[in-house]
Write a protein that holds these residues in place. Structure first.
Motif: not given
Length: 351
Positions: A66-84, A171-175
């Protein structure tokens, strides 16, 4: 059910808010372009926030996102935590946990996921072949958690992939596009090289966690868009008074607030069920549906309430619009999620 954060969850959320507030500024986001912010990622990992998810659970991760989304911060936090982190901690072998988790905690190992399974990847004798059109944060990742056609889970080192091609998303998700051609892969968890065993169950669990986590991210994106709209309409005047005093503006903002709260509370419920060891499939689909359908309404409202400024591609609110529209379709759009939920309810399976 009790959604009140624990002291540990609150502390992690507050720390994340400070770090995102200090580093995920408009100027830094603009400079990052479509890439990730390496300095911000290092700061989050140095603070121990990704690793804390092992203790704070999926609900704790939702609070961080939620805090990341408030700032649209461009880091792989969700992916690394969920898939990792969560995937390895819950489904990896003892040896895999000992080998992979330290790097995931300190950020030197970054995992993303080729999800959901679309039947484009086939596993044979521990090797994968096929292509995935786009994988979020692939350009940042050291590993990819790949779901094969049978819904088995495999870890692939990105350096071993046959080819990775840069892909630009809404979105700028380094895809990137992932191409596998007999690529060596490591089966996540027990079950040998076939992926038979309990692969489908692990896949379903990771998909549930992913849908909940990204719904939490969408709740933050919407909250940020709405906060910007409230700030703007409070100072922007029309006909001699602030826009926020007009009833039409107030009603539009109120609807957006209720939509944002619906995304948040359904994500909290699904995360709580997951952490408590309860079946969260139905709750995750519900949260994901709200994130898709209500999410796009909110980010459209945020842009609309900015009037002509909302059409400025360099304005901060435009990033919320781009993220909201990307999250609208990731892991299933609203109609797909509703159909899946309907099938689940029709089967009469317990939730």
């Amino acid at each position: 059910m009790d959604f009140t954060p624990t002291e540990e969850q609150e502390a992690a959320r507050d720390l994340a808010a400070r770090i995102f507030g200090d580093l995920a500024t408009h100027e830094r986001l603009a400079a990052a372009g479509t890439g990730s912010d390496a300095e911000l990622w290092k700061a989050l990992c140095a603070a121990g926030l990704p690793g804390a998810v092992e203790e704070t659970g999926l609900l704790g991760l939702v609070l961080l996102l939620e805090e990341q989304g408030r700032r649209t911060a461009q880091v792989p936090l969700a992916a690394t935590c969920v898939y990792g982190i969560l995937a390895v901690a819950r489904h990896g072998t003892e040896e895999q946990r000992a080998r992979l988790l330290p790097g995931l905690r300190d950020g030197t190992t970054v995992v993303t996921g080729a999800f959901p399974a679309a039947g484009g990847v086939v596993a044979q004798e521990g090797r994968l072949s096929g292509a995935v059109a786009w994988v979020p944060w692939l350009r940042d990742a050291t590993h990819v958690l790949v779901a094969d056609a049978e819904r088995g889970l495999w870890l692939v080192r990105t350096e071993d992939a046959a080819r990775m091609e840069s892909v630009e998303l809404t979105a700028p998700w380094s895809a990137g596009r992932l191409v596998l051609d007999g690529t060596a892969a490591e089966r996540l968890g027990p079950g040998g090289d076939t992926g038979a065993d309990t692969g489908a169950g692990a896949y379903a669990d990771v998909l549930v966690a992913a849908r909940v986590a990204f719904a939490g991210l969408q709740a933050g994106v919407c909250a940020g868009a709405l906060a910007r709209a409230v700030e703007y309409t409070s100072v922007r005047e029309q006909f001699g008074r602030p826009l926020s005093t007009h009833q039409a503006v107030q009603l539009r903002a109120a609807d957006a607030h209720m939509d944002t709260e619906a995304i948040r509370v359904t994500a909290y419920e699904a995360a709580w069920r997951h952490d408590e060891g309860l079946d969260a499939t139905e709750a995750a689909l519900t949260a994901a549906w709200w994130a898709s359908e209500a999410g796009k309404r909110v980010v459209h409202t945020g842009q609309h309430l900015h009037g002509g400024m909302g059409a400025d591609l360099d304005h901060p609110v435009h990033r919320h619009f781009l993220w909201g529209r990307q999250l609208d379709a990731y892991l299933g759009c609203g109609t797909e999620l509703l159909a899946e939920l309907g099938d689940l309810l029709a089967k009469g399976e317990p939730s």
